[in-house]
Design a protein around this motif. Structure first.
Motif, short mmCIF file in Angstrom:
data_model
loop_
_atom_site.label_atom_id
_atom_site.label_comp_id
_atom_site.label_asym_id
_atom_site.label_seq_id
_atom_site.Cartn_x
_atom_site.Cartn_y
_atom_site.Cartn_z
N ARG A 130 0.83 -1.21 0.00
CA ARG A 130 0.00 0.00 0.00
C ARG A 130 0.87 1.26 0.00
N SER A 131 1.92 1.25 0.80
CA SER A 131 2.82 2.40 0.86
C SER A 131 3.51 2.61 -0.48
N ALA A 132 3.94 1.53 -1.11
CA ALA A 132 4.60 1.63 -2.41
C ALA A 132 3.64 2.11 -3.48
N THR A 133 2.39 1.66 -3.41
CA THR A 133 1.38 2.09 -4.38
C THR A 133 1.19 3.60 -4.32
N GLU A 134 1.21 4.14 -3.12
CA GLU A 134 1.05 5.59 -2.96
C GLU A 134 2.18 6.35 -3.65
N VAL A 135 3.43 5.95 -3.42
CA VAL A 135 4.54 6.70 -4.00
C VAL A 135 4.63 6.48 -5.50
N CYS A 136 4.25 5.30 -5.98
CA CYS A 136 4.36 5.02 -7.41
C CYS A 136 3.28 5.75 -8.22
N ARG A 137 2.27 6.28 -7.55
CA ARG A 137 1.28 7.11 -8.25
C ARG A 137 1.91 8.39 -8.77
N GLU A 138 3.03 8.77 -8.20
CA GLU A 138 3.71 10.00 -8.62
C GLU A 138 4.68 9.77 -9.77
N LEU B 126 10.76 3.63 -3.50
CA LEU B 126 10.31 2.34 -2.96
C LEU B 126 10.98 2.06 -1.61
N ARG B 127 12.24 2.43 -1.48
CA ARG B 127 12.94 2.22 -0.21
C ARG B 127 12.27 3.04 0.90
N GLY B 128 11.95 4.29 0.61
CA GLY B 128 11.29 5.12 1.59
C GLY B 128 9.93 4.57 1.97
N ALA B 129 9.18 4.11 0.97
CA ALA B 129 7.86 3.54 1.22
C ALA B 129 7.96 2.27 2.05
N THR B 130 8.95 1.46 1.75
CA THR B 130 9.15 0.21 2.48
C THR B 130 9.48 0.48 3.94
N ALA C 162 11.83 -2.21 10.06
CA ALA C 162 12.87 -3.23 10.23
C ALA C 162 13.40 -3.78 8.90
N ALA C 163 12.96 -3.20 7.79
CA ALA C 163 13.39 -3.70 6.48
C ALA C 163 14.91 -3.69 6.36
#
Length: 201
Positions: free
Chosen positions: A76-84, A119-123, A129-130
């Motif tokens: 979900r977090s990655a989907t948000e950033v990839c919208r940009e 993607l790193r920021g979203a993860t 703990a990633a």
């Protein structure tokens, strides 16, 4: 002098969750890679199957048991950033010989890094703990992996120069990032697709 290092010395089994670019529908890239693999067909290299071609963007976790339900939050977090992000084109050309692999350069490197960083920021936002990768490597697509140790690679390097003078380039449009569960098998990689996150623009 380059001396080869066996890529397959580490144990087989699950390697964890990663962000990849994958190329299942890239015939131009497949043509470029298959022709190049034929040109460097040495017994101390294992050619990567065309279906396994990928570009590693980042690692999510090297322990598959540690993520669990957080995978959905990461998606979900990655989907948000990839919208940009608008879909963008990469060029694959120029072979390089490393100790344990032969790989094509990918440009523009900055565009790929921008996607990786997002993607790193979203993860990390969803899963602090990633175990993301540290440092910065040039984007590349490996097409063959060394299967021996301590063999002089001079002939391979020479062959790279010849191949680079003959092969062209492939252009691929990046439209999504793929979350995978990666596994090392006997002289090959395989993965399960967990999620595909579109670049929505």
């Amino acid at each position: 002098m380059l001396r080869l290092k066996d890529h397959w010395t580490r144990p087989e089994g699950p390697l964890g969750y990663y962000w990849f670019l994958t190329f299942e529908t890239s015939p131009e890239l497949n043509t470029l890679v298959s022709g190049s693999q034929e040109a460097i067909d040495y017994p101390y290299y294992d050619a990567a199957p065309l279906a396994s071609l990928h570009l590693t963007l980042d690692r999510i976790s090297n322990d598959p048991t540690s993520v669990g339900a957080d995978l959905e939050s990461i998606e979900r977090s990655a989907t948000e950033v990839c919208r940009e992000f608008e879909p963008f084109q990469i060029t694959v050309d120029h072979l390089n010989c490393f100790r344990s692999a032969v790989a094509f350069d990918v440009t523009p490197a900055q565009r790929v890094r921008q996607l990786r960083d997002a993607l790193r920021g979203a993860t990390l936002h969803a899963f602090p703990a990633a175990s993301v990768k540290r440092g910065d490597t040039n984007p590349h697509i490996s097409i063959a992996y060394a299967n021996v140790d301590d063999i002089a690679g001079d002939r391979v390097v020479e062959k790279m120069g010849q191949v680079n003078g003959k092969v062209g380039a492939a252009r691929v449009t990046v439209r999504e990032a793929t979350m995978v569960l990666l596994e090392r098998r006997q002289r090959s990689y395989a993965w399960e697709v967990i999620a595909r996150v579109p670049l929505a623009g």
